[in-house]
Scaffold this motif. Structure first.
Motif, PDB file in Angstrom:
ATOM      1  N   ALA A  58       0.929  -1.293   0.190  1.00 41.12           N
ATOM      2  CA  ALA A  58      -0.291   0.145   0.133  1.00 41.12           C
ATOM      3  C   ALA A  58       0.814   1.372   0.126  1.00 41.12           C
ATOM      4  N   GLY A  59       0.238   2.258  -0.012  1.00 42.00           N
ATOM      5  CA  GLY A  59       0.923   3.688  -0.090  1.00 42.00           C
ATOM      6  C   GLY A  59       1.046   4.470  -1.535  1.00 42.00           C
ATOM      7  N   TYR A  60       1.487   5.614  -1.349  1.00 37.95           N
ATOM      8  CA  TYR A  60       1.291   6.407  -2.747  1.00 37.95           C
ATOM      9  C   TYR A  60       2.067   5.800  -3.801  1.00 37.95           C
ATOM     10  N   ASP A  61       3.389   5.244  -3.763  1.00 37.80           N
ATOM     11  CA  ASP A  61       3.915   4.592  -4.910  1.00 37.80           C
ATOM     12  C   ASP A  61       3.350   3.427  -5.430  1.00 37.80           C
ATOM     13  N   VAL A  62       2.529   2.949  -4.455  1.00 38.24           N
ATOM     14  CA  VAL A  62       1.642   1.590  -4.961  1.00 38.24           C
ATOM     15  C   VAL A  62       0.535   1.987  -5.750  1.00 38.24           C
ATOM     16  N   ALA A  63      -0.060   2.875  -5.201  1.00 44.56           N
ATOM     17  CA  ALA A  63      -1.328   3.484  -6.108  1.00 44.56           C
ATOM     18  C   ALA A  63      -0.769   4.102  -7.552  1.00 44.56           C
ATOM     19  N   ILE A  64       0.069   4.997  -7.453  1.00 42.50           N
ATOM     20  CA  ILE A  64       0.706   5.191  -8.703  1.00 42.50           C
ATOM     21  C   ILE A  64       1.187   3.951  -9.640  1.00 42.50           C
ATOM     22  N   ALA A  65       1.681   3.165  -9.133  1.00 45.14           N
ATOM     23  CA  ALA A  65       1.989   1.987  -9.896  1.00 45.14           C
ATOM     24  C   ALA A  65       0.913   1.412 -10.669  1.00 45.14           C
ATOM     25  N   LYS A  66      -0.064   1.055  -9.765  1.00 43.20           N
ATOM     26  CA  LYS A  66      -1.201   0.390 -10.159  1.00 43.20           C
ATOM     27  C   LYS A  66      -2.097   1.024 -11.524  1.00 43.20           C
ATOM     28  N   GLU A  67      -1.927   2.591 -11.272  1.00 44.40           N
ATOM     29  CA  GLU A  67      -2.734   3.255 -12.202  1.00 44.40           C
ATOM     30  C   GLU A  67      -1.831   3.215 -13.612  1.00 44.40           C
ATOM     31  N   VAL A  68      -0.300   3.512 -13.360  1.00 43.04           N
ATOM     32  CA  VAL A  68       0.445   3.467 -14.344  1.00 43.04           C
ATOM     33  C   VAL A  68       0.488   2.038 -15.400  1.00 43.04           C
ATOM     34  N   ALA A  69       0.252   1.025 -14.636  1.00 43.50           N
ATOM     35  CA  ALA A  69       0.085  -0.162 -15.289  1.00 43.50           C
ATOM     36  C   ALA A  69      -0.996  -0.313 -15.981  1.00 43.50           C
ATOM     37  N   ARG A  70      -2.235   0.083 -15.508  1.00 43.43           N
ATOM     38  CA  ARG A  70      -3.455   0.062 -16.300  1.00 43.43           C
ATOM     39  C   ARG A  70      -3.442   0.769 -17.476  1.00 43.43           C
ATOM     40  N   ARG A  71      -2.701   2.117 -17.503  1.00 46.68           N
ATOM     41  CA  ARG A  71      -2.613   3.115 -18.507  1.00 46.68           C
ATOM     42  C   ARG A  71      -1.691   2.793 -19.561  1.00 46.68           C
ATOM     43  N   ILE A  72      -0.756   1.799 -19.162  1.00 45.79           N
ATOM     44  CA  ILE A  72       0.004   1.327 -20.146  1.00 45.79           C
ATOM     45  C   ILE A  72      -0.510   0.005 -20.800  1.00 45.79           C
TER      46      ILE A  72
END
Length: 275
Positions: A58-72
């Motif tokens: 969990a955390g900020y980096d984790v949330a950003i990582a999940k959204e980046v994965a979705r967008r790519i």
């Protein structure tokens, strides 16, 4: 916002070594075909990455990582826990595809790995004792002692910008705030998160004063030669800046008073000025 985005793209191209060129290899394609992107973090550095109550990352980096994965275009993220010192080697040996854990792009690191566009920033402040009313900002530091971690970017910055202060470098950075609390040093130069963490964990009577003095960006890290993956991640992050996702996740995981994109913009401006 368009001005900020342009600054991000240009600064990434100039400072991080990204070209945003046409894809010349298939690193992104390989990950899409696999259907899983492996992203490393320590899972021990809140608010960036840590284990939540459900024992998942969990955390900020984790949330950003999940959204980046979705967008790519990758549907599944596998988070790999590793220590900070192993990140570069882990990328080189294909232990994971990306590192997203508050990693600052530096000249030394860019010799070994590549960075995508920055998605985070840490602000650095002077910390003093809670009952100290004489030091309100860096303008009050001449003649006073300031503690820094030996060999850190904080020490480099202090020696360049605080030459009228008594700079005391500590080999063990963990002792800095304890010495501040008992009055052995008048101030400590630290990230806001680092200082607040020590304050809370050890119940120390300290506080941050003044305005942010300097910044450290955080950006996704990939192995060299993974250009298509790096560029896709950069594009995703730029779109997240534009549509407000970065600031929304920052508000959720860090706090509503922490303006992430403004901090990134300030950090990029600082880098451009230095270069």
């Amino acid at each position: 916002m368009k001005q900020f985005t342009t600054c991000v793209v240009l600064c990434v191209a100039m400072l991080f070594g990204t070209s945003m060129s046409a894809y010349a290899e298939d690193s992104l394609k390989v990950i899409k075909e696999r259907g899983v992107i492996r992203i490393a973090n320590t899972q021990s550095s809140p608010p960036w990455s840590y284990l939540g109550e459900d024992n998942n990352a969990a955390g900020y980096d984790v949330a950003i990582a999940k959204e980046v994965a979705r967008r790519i275009g990758v549907s599944k993220v596998e988070f790999v826990a590793d220590s900070f010192k192993n990140f570069v080697e882990g990328l080189k040996t294909d232990k994971y595809d990306v590192v997203m854990n508050d990693v600052t792009p530096t000249e030394e690191r860019r010799k070994q790995v590549d960075f995508a566009s920055p998605y985070g920033v840490e602000q650095f402040y002077i910390f003093v004792k809670e009952n100290n009313d004489s030091i309100k900002s860096i303008r009050d530091m001449p003649g006073n002692s300031v503690g820094v971690t030996s060999g850190s970017s904080n020490e480099t910055w202090a020696r360049k910008h605080m030459m009228s202060s008594d700079i005391r470098a500590y080999e063990n950075g963990g002792l800095l705030f304890n010495d501040l609390a008992i009055g052995r040093v008048d101030g400590v130069l630290s990230s806001l998160f680092g200082g607040e963490k020590f304050k809370k964990t050890n119940n120390l009577p300290i506080k941050a004063v003044g305005e942010p003095l300097t910044y450290q960006l955080s950006a996704p890290v990939v192995a060299k030669g993974k250009d298509s993956l790096r560029d896709a991640i950069s594009s995703a992050i730029v779109s997240m800046v534009n549509d407000g996702t970065i600031d929304a996740y920052s508000a959720k995981w860090i706090g509503t008073d922490y303006h992430m994109t403004k901090g990134i913009d300030a950090a990029l401006a600082e880098l451009a000025e230095e270069n």
